[in-house]
Motif scaffolding. Structure first.
Motif, short mmCIF file in Angstrom:
data_model
loop_
_atom_site.label_atom_id
_atom_site.label_comp_id
_atom_site.label_asym_id
_atom_site.label_seq_id
_atom_site.Cartn_x
_atom_site.Cartn_y
_atom_site.Cartn_z
N ARG A 2 20.51 37.39 14.94
CA ARG A 2 21.12 36.26 15.66
C ARG A 2 20.61 34.93 15.06
N ILE A 3 21.39 33.88 15.29
CA ILE A 3 21.01 32.58 14.71
C ILE A 3 19.67 32.11 15.27
N ALA B 137 18.40 26.87 4.46
CA ALA B 137 19.41 27.73 3.83
C ALA B 137 19.39 29.12 4.45
N PHE B 138 18.21 29.59 4.86
CA PHE B 138 18.12 30.90 5.49
C PHE B 138 18.92 30.92 6.80
N ILE B 139 18.74 29.86 7.59
CA ILE B 139 19.45 29.79 8.88
C ILE B 139 20.97 29.73 8.65
N ILE B 140 21.38 28.89 7.69
CA ILE B 140 22.83 28.76 7.43
C ILE B 140 23.39 30.09 6.91
N PHE B 146 25.41 36.60 6.26
CA PHE B 146 24.68 37.39 5.27
C PHE B 146 23.61 38.22 5.98
N GLU B 147 23.29 39.36 5.38
CA GLU B 147 22.19 40.19 5.88
C GLU B 147 20.87 39.43 5.69
N PRO B 148 19.87 39.68 6.55
CA PRO B 148 18.61 38.91 6.45
C PRO B 148 17.95 38.97 5.08
N ASN B 149 17.95 40.16 4.43
CA ASN B 149 17.30 40.25 3.11
C ASN B 149 18.05 39.43 2.07
N ILE B 154 18.78 34.22 -0.99
CA ILE B 154 19.57 33.00 -1.25
C ILE B 154 18.72 31.76 -0.94
N ALA B 155 18.01 31.84 0.20
CA ALA B 155 17.23 30.69 0.64
C ALA B 155 16.17 30.28 -0.37
N ILE B 156 15.61 31.24 -1.10
CA ILE B 156 14.52 30.93 -2.02
C ILE B 156 15.02 30.04 -3.18
#
Lengths: 53, 389
Positions: A2-3, B137-140, B146-149, B154-156
């Motif tokens: 979740r966000i 970027a992780f939150i967006i 996108f999947e968390p991994n 991407i965020a890095i």
């Protein structure tokens, strides 16, 4: 995910980065002062060898 | 006569020409664009040129240089790779096992002068602030779906550090390695275009004009003990960054110790050059059309830009806070150099500072946050690896 969880992860990540680098800041600054103190003390390089005479 | 034409027809059917797909053609065109950017525009040519040629080689059908399907599962079948793999399959093991980024960090450590950081240790906070883009970027990325991994990989990009991005992505989301590496290196080359508008937006003319005083020169003992101190403190706090920080600090100790000139010389020249060839070529070769040409790639490219912009914003914000706390002794422009991208980001601070005040020389002041950013992005990668690895 979740966000809201993503926001928590993002904040956690930033907190750890800040914590690690602030610890480093403190350590580097303290160590620098210690080295400057030791260099100025009788233990410093060249002291007690007669090199300064 | 018939058999001659049959033979010719069979020859054509078994050639790469008959097996070209539209995806392969598009990727060959992408390789052409990247080669143009590297050779003509000189955008990070040391990296972009071998990446582009890797893209080209991987998309020429039947070449058999690399088989991305060998690595699609979580584990590596070494028997399969060594017996049926091509040249780039063997070289790709260095990426997959996380060896090349660490060796590159060894070379970066040997090349980096941490003197400006030692002279002004508070620069470390600006290096931390400039990792803000990673969180944003992780939150967006999660919000987009996108999947968390994958979102973490991407965020890095916001860390503006190629080897760190490759190290993390090869562990968390290997299928996205090519777009993430290409986005990271492309944006690093575009820093002189991305950062200045944000710098102007975030700072006043008066702030940009601030002339900073030269801090004292760190002693030889400080320089030698710094890599040991950082390695011990950071790795004890965050063991997952041991490969990156350990190699970075070993390289720096080679440089500062003054007794292993040959090792220092090799690390910052021959070794880093050889590893850069292997790393860039194989990362480019993972950009196979069927995997690269998907809507997510566009998302990664857009998010990478957002990550860079947010990181610049975060660094400048901390720069402004430091400016306030020191009553105008720190020029906030050096905050934007906290995104790693050594030394490009520091050069941008210098250029912008001189535009505001021709007597301003911010380069050495900006190198402090700049090298702090390398440590900051490695720490951020370690956190993400601990969470999603």
């Amino acid at each position: 995910m979740r966000i809201i969880d993503a926001v928590v992860v993002g904040l956690f990540c930033m907190s750890v980065v800040f914590a690690v680098l602030v610890v480093l800041w403190g350590a580097v600054a303290a160590f620098g002062r210690l080295i400057r103190f030791l260099e100025a003390s009788p233990l410093g390089p060249g002291r007690g060898t007669g090199a300064g005479r | 006569m018939t058999s001659f034409w049959d033979t010719l027809s069979e020859l054509f059917a078994s050639s790469g020409y008959a097996n070209l797909t539209w995806q392969a053609l598009v990727m060959i065109a992408v390789a052409g664009v990247l080669l143009y950017l590297a050779i003509v525009k000189q955008f990070e040519p040391l990296l972009l040129l071998p990446i582009a040629f890797g893209v080209l080689l991987a998309n020429l059908p039947l070449g058999g240089l690399i088989h991305p399907e060998f690595y699609s599962s979580g584990t590596i079948d070494f028997d399969l790779v060594f017996h049926s793999g091509g040249l780039l399959d063997i070289l790709y093991l260095g990426v997959k096992l996380g060896v090349y980024p660490c060796l590159i960090f060894l070379g970066i450590g040997a090349m980096t002068d941490f003197g400006p950081l030692l002279a002004r240790p508070s620069s470390l906070v600006m290096g931390a602030g400039a990792q803000f883009g990673i969180a944003a970027a992780f939150i967006i990325a999660i919000a987009i779906g996108f999947e968390p991994n994958v979102a973490a990989s991407i965020a890095i990009i916001g860390g503006a550090d190629g080897p760190t991005a490759i190290f993390l992505t090869s562990r968390l989301a290997p299928a996205y390695l090519a777009p993430i590496a290409i986005a990271a290196y492309s944006y690093m080359a575009l820093i002189p275009l991305i950062q200045p508008p944000i710098m102007k937006l975030m700072t006043t003319q008066k702030e940009r004009e601030i002339v900073m005083t030269q801090p004292g020169e760190p002693s030889k003992i400080q320089r030698i003990t710094f890599p040991v101190l950082v390695a011990v403190l950071v790795i004890l706090l965050l063991p997952s960054v041991a490969p990156l920080i350990g190699m970075l600090m070993l390289g720096n100790l080679f440089r500062e110790a003054g007794v292993v000139e040959r090792l220092s010389e090799t690390s910052q020249n021959a070794l880093i050059n050889i590893v850069t060839i292997f790393l860039s070529l194989t990362v480019g070769a993972t950009a196979v059309g069927s995997q690269f040409l998907r809507p997510q790639t566009l998302g990664i490219i857009a998010l990478g830009l957002a990550a860079f912009a947010f990181s610049t914003f975060g660094g400048l914000l901390i720069g402004k806070v430091m400016c306030l706390l020191t009553r105008g002794k720190i020029n906030p422009l050096i905050g934007s150099a906290g995104v790693s991208a050594v030394p490009m980001a520091a050069r941008v601070s210098q250029v912008e500072g001189q535009k505001a005040n021709p007597a301003n020389f911010l380069l050495m002041h900006a190198m402090g946050p700049n090298v702090a950013g390398v440590i900051g992005s490695a720490v951020a990668a370690g956190v993400l690896l601990s969470l999603f690895g």
